[in-house]
Design a protein around this motif. Structure first.
Motif, PDB file in Angstrom:
ATOM      1  N   LEU A   1      -4.682  -6.428 -28.269  1.00 36.10           N
ATOM      2  CA  LEU A   1      -4.237  -7.649 -27.591  1.00 36.10           C
ATOM      3  C   LEU A   1      -4.807  -8.884 -28.299  1.00 36.10           C
ATOM      4  O   LEU A   1      -4.079  -9.833 -28.581  1.00 36.10           O
ATOM      5  CB  LEU A   1      -4.666  -7.624 -26.123  1.00 36.10           C
ATOM      6  N   LEU A   2      -6.094  -8.867 -28.580  1.00 37.89           N
ATOM      7  CA  LEU A   2      -6.725  -9.996 -29.244  1.00 37.89           C
ATOM      8  C   LEU A   2      -6.176 -10.172 -30.654  1.00 37.89           C
ATOM      9  O   LEU A   2      -5.967 -11.309 -31.110  1.00 37.89           O
ATOM     10  CB  LEU A   2      -8.246  -9.812 -29.300  1.00 37.89           C
TER      11      LEU A   2
ATOM     12  N   TYR B   1      -7.452  -3.611 -25.784  1.00 32.57           N
ATOM     13  CA  TYR B   1      -7.913  -5.005 -25.738  1.00 32.57           C
ATOM     14  C   TYR B   1      -8.064  -5.562 -27.147  1.00 32.57           C
ATOM     15  O   TYR B   1      -7.692  -6.716 -27.406  1.00 32.57           O
ATOM     16  CB  TYR B   1      -9.226  -5.100 -24.960  1.00 32.57           C
TER      17      TYR B   1
ATOM     18  N   ASP C   1     -13.801 -10.439 -19.086  1.00 33.69           N
ATOM     19  CA  ASP C   1     -12.406 -10.862 -19.116  1.00 33.69           C
ATOM     20  C   ASP C   1     -11.588  -9.849 -18.315  1.00 33.69           C
ATOM     21  O   ASP C   1     -11.636  -8.651 -18.588  1.00 33.69           O
ATOM     22  CB  ASP C   1     -11.927 -10.904 -20.571  1.00 33.69           C
ATOM     23  N   PRO C   2     -10.832 -10.308 -17.303  1.00 26.73           N
ATOM     24  CA  PRO C   2     -10.046  -9.371 -16.493  1.00 26.73           C
ATOM     25  C   PRO C   2      -9.063  -8.528 -17.303  1.00 26.73           C
ATOM     26  O   PRO C   2      -8.736  -7.410 -16.924  1.00 26.73           O
ATOM     27  CB  PRO C   2      -9.304 -10.272 -15.509  1.00 26.73           C
ATOM     28  N   ARG C   3      -8.602  -9.049 -18.432  1.00 29.72           N
ATOM     29  CA  ARG C   3      -7.659  -8.300 -19.276  1.00 29.72           C
ATOM     30  C   ARG C   3      -8.330  -7.141 -19.998  1.00 29.72           C
ATOM     31  O   ARG C   3      -7.652  -6.247 -20.509  1.00 29.72           O
ATOM     32  CB  ARG C   3      -7.020  -9.228 -20.322  1.00 29.72           C
ATOM     33  N   ALA C   4      -9.658  -7.142 -20.046  1.00 29.48           N
ATOM     34  CA  ALA C   4     -10.390  -6.114 -20.788  1.00 29.48           C
ATOM     35  C   ALA C   4     -10.320  -4.753 -20.109  1.00 29.48           C
ATOM     36  O   ALA C   4     -10.357  -3.726 -20.776  1.00 29.48           O
ATOM     37  CB  ALA C   4     -11.850  -6.530 -20.963  1.00 29.48           C
ATOM     38  N   GLY C   5     -10.242  -4.724 -18.797  1.00 30.78           N
ATOM     39  CA  GLY C   5     -10.136  -3.452 -18.089  1.00 30.78           C
ATOM     40  C   GLY C   5     -11.441  -2.689 -17.953  1.00 30.78           C
ATOM     41  O   GLY C   5     -11.440  -1.469 -17.848  1.00 30.78           O
TER      42      GLY C   5
ATOM     43  N   TRP D   1     -16.721   0.195 -20.549  1.00 30.84           N
ATOM     44  CA  TRP D   1     -15.410  -0.102 -21.098  1.00 30.84           C
ATOM     45  C   TRP D   1     -14.772   1.212 -21.531  1.00 30.84           C
ATOM     46  O   TRP D   1     -15.216   1.822 -22.510  1.00 30.84           O
ATOM     47  CB  TRP D   1     -15.563  -1.009 -22.300  1.00 30.84           C
TER      48      TRP D   1
ATOM     49  N   GLN E   1      -2.784 -11.814 -30.486  1.00 29.58           N
ATOM     50  CA  GLN E   1      -2.862 -13.229 -30.116  1.00 29.58           C
ATOM     51  C   GLN E   1      -3.264 -14.084 -31.301  1.00 29.58           C
ATOM     52  O   GLN E   1      -2.854 -15.228 -31.416  1.00 29.58           O
ATOM     53  CB  GLN E   1      -3.850 -13.438 -28.978  1.00 29.58           C
TER      54      GLN E   1
ATOM     55  N   ARG F   1      -8.961   1.494 -23.111  1.00 25.46           N
ATOM     56  CA  ARG F   1      -8.791   0.083 -22.736  1.00 25.46           C
ATOM     57  C   ARG F   1      -9.429  -0.840 -23.770  1.00 25.46           C
ATOM     58  O   ARG F   1      -8.921  -1.923 -24.033  1.00 25.46           O
ATOM     59  CB  ARG F   1      -9.391  -0.176 -21.355  1.00 25.46           C
TER      60      ARG F   1
END
Length: 65
Positions: free
Chosen positions: A59-60, A56, A33-37, A48, A63, A52
């Protein structure tokens, strides 16, 4: 691992599997996932960064709330 602070600076898929109760295929999906960094080290290896990864997860979590 008891705490996110005790994580290595860079996590491999194996490390993430010890934290999240997910199958390896789902971990790789998250890491792509590009948002994962994640950082692409070689064509087959992604790492990872700990900060980050924690961001992430936040972020999840936000959401799903």
């Amino acid at each position: 691992m008891n705490s996110l602070e005790n994580l290595p600076l860079y996590l491999r898929a194996k490390d993430v599997m010890e934290i999240l109760p997910l199958k390896k295929s789902k971990i790789y999906e998250l890491m792509n996932d590009p948002r994962a960094g994640c950082i692409q080290v070689t064509p087959k290896i992604k790492l990872w960064p700990k900060e980050r990864f924690i961001a992430y997860l936040d972020l999840l979590d936000n959401q799903s709330a």
